[in-house]
Design an enzyme around this catalytic site. Structure first.
Site, PDB file in Angstrom:
ATOM      1  N   LYS A   1       0.841  -1.193   0.000  1.00 26.11           N
ATOM      2  CA  LYS A   1       0.000   0.000   0.000  1.00 26.11           C
ATOM      3  C   LYS A   1       0.881   1.249   0.000  1.00 26.11           C
ATOM      4  CE  LYS A   1      -4.223  -1.752   0.384  1.00 26.11           C
ATOM      5  NZ  LYS A   1      -5.343  -1.427  -0.519  1.00 26.11           N
TER       6      LYS A   1
ATOM      7  N   ASP B   1      -0.456  -0.518  -4.572  1.00 27.47           N
ATOM      8  CA  ASP B   1      -1.844  -0.052  -4.607  1.00 27.47           C
ATOM      9  C   ASP B   1      -1.893   1.361  -4.048  1.00 27.47           C
ATOM     10  OD1 ASP B   1      -4.557   0.276  -4.646  1.00 27.47           O
ATOM     11  OD2 ASP B   1      -5.013  -1.324  -3.225  1.00 27.47           O
TER      12      ASP B   1
ATOM     13  N   GLU C   1      -1.835  -0.549  -8.901  1.00 24.32           N
ATOM     14  CA  GLU C   1      -3.296  -0.535  -8.891  1.00 24.32           C
ATOM     15  C   GLU C   1      -3.833   0.852  -8.552  1.00 24.32           C
ATOM     16  OE1 GLU C   1      -6.900  -2.746  -6.388  1.00 24.32           O
ATOM     17  OE2 GLU C   1      -4.875  -3.585  -6.404  1.00 24.32           O
TER      18      GLU C   1
END
Length: 233
Positions: A166, A196, A222
């Site tokens: 993340k 992401d 992402e």
């Protein structure tokens, strides 16, 4: 197969480690456990644990929705028939705007069918008897390289070779680059790394930061921007 009892349990639990992304941080998870009991005493279980701001339903809505299910709402299931068709039909008992609650119901029914047929749920979902295995992946929530390395090491020991890190937190990109670089150097090309961003970057940021990520051979990044900007990248 007949459903003779429906049981729900609301729960709240502290996470062992805080989980965060570019938009939120979570210290706890809450949700509803659904248990469907058949006439033989088998218990099928499903869980509804939606994340606030990431789902159209909330834990309270799931608890109410699943709590309103009655045994008489369910048909008598034919365990020799088309399992997926029967489960799909039963999902109409829960509104489309409560996807987490629908997931709990679907999982509990599949669990019951699996017990009655003595097969794992995965076997019920297969369209062919032998399919290639799907590689497991795990999410890295740490915000620094020491934590990311420790998390990845634990994941590696479990045999997982895909991680998603993340990133996208405000004013943290340099630290995030260090984190990704450290993981890549430690585990090499045998580890697939994904990132992401959860739509945290604007177009200019995304172009600059995607370029900076290029040397680390990420499998993909992402949601670098919000969906309506993707085609402009």
């Amino acid at each position: 197969m007949k459903i003779v009892n429906v049981i729900t349990h609301a729960f709240v639990g502290d996470l062992n480690h805080p989980a965060s992304n570019s938009r939120s941080i979570w210290m706890t998870r809450e949700g509803t456990l659904l248990q469907l009991v058949d006439e033989l005493g088998n218990v099928g279980q499903g869980e509804a644990s939606p994340l606030p701001d990431f789902s159209t339903d909330l834990p309270g809505l799931c608890e109410t929705t699943l709590g309103n299910l009655e045994p008489s709402s369910f048909p008598v299931f034919d365990i020799t028939g088309d399992v997926l068709a029967q489960v799909q039909q039963s999902l109409s008992l829960v509104d489309l705007n409560a996807p987490a609650a629908r997931f709990a119901l679907e999982t509990a029914l599949l669990d019951l069918f699996g017990q009655r047929l003595d097969v794992p749920i995965a076997a019920l979902l297969r369209s062919r008897p032998h399919r290639d295995p799907i590689a497991l992946s795990s999410v890295i929530f740490s915000e620094d390289k020491i934590g990311a390395l420790a998390e990845t090491e634990a994941i590696w020991e479990r045999g997982i070779r895909n991680v998603k890190i993340k990133i996208g937190r405000i004013h943290r990109f340099d630290r995030e680059l260090e984190m990704i670089e450290a993981v890549r150097e430690r585990f090499g090309k045998d580890l697939a790394i994904r990132a992401d961003v959860n739509g945290a970057w604007d177009l200019i940021e995304a172009q600059e930061k995607l370029e900076a990520l290029t040397p680390f051979d990420l499998e993909y990044v992402e949601q670098p921007v919000v969906p309506y900007l993707l085609l402009k990248l």
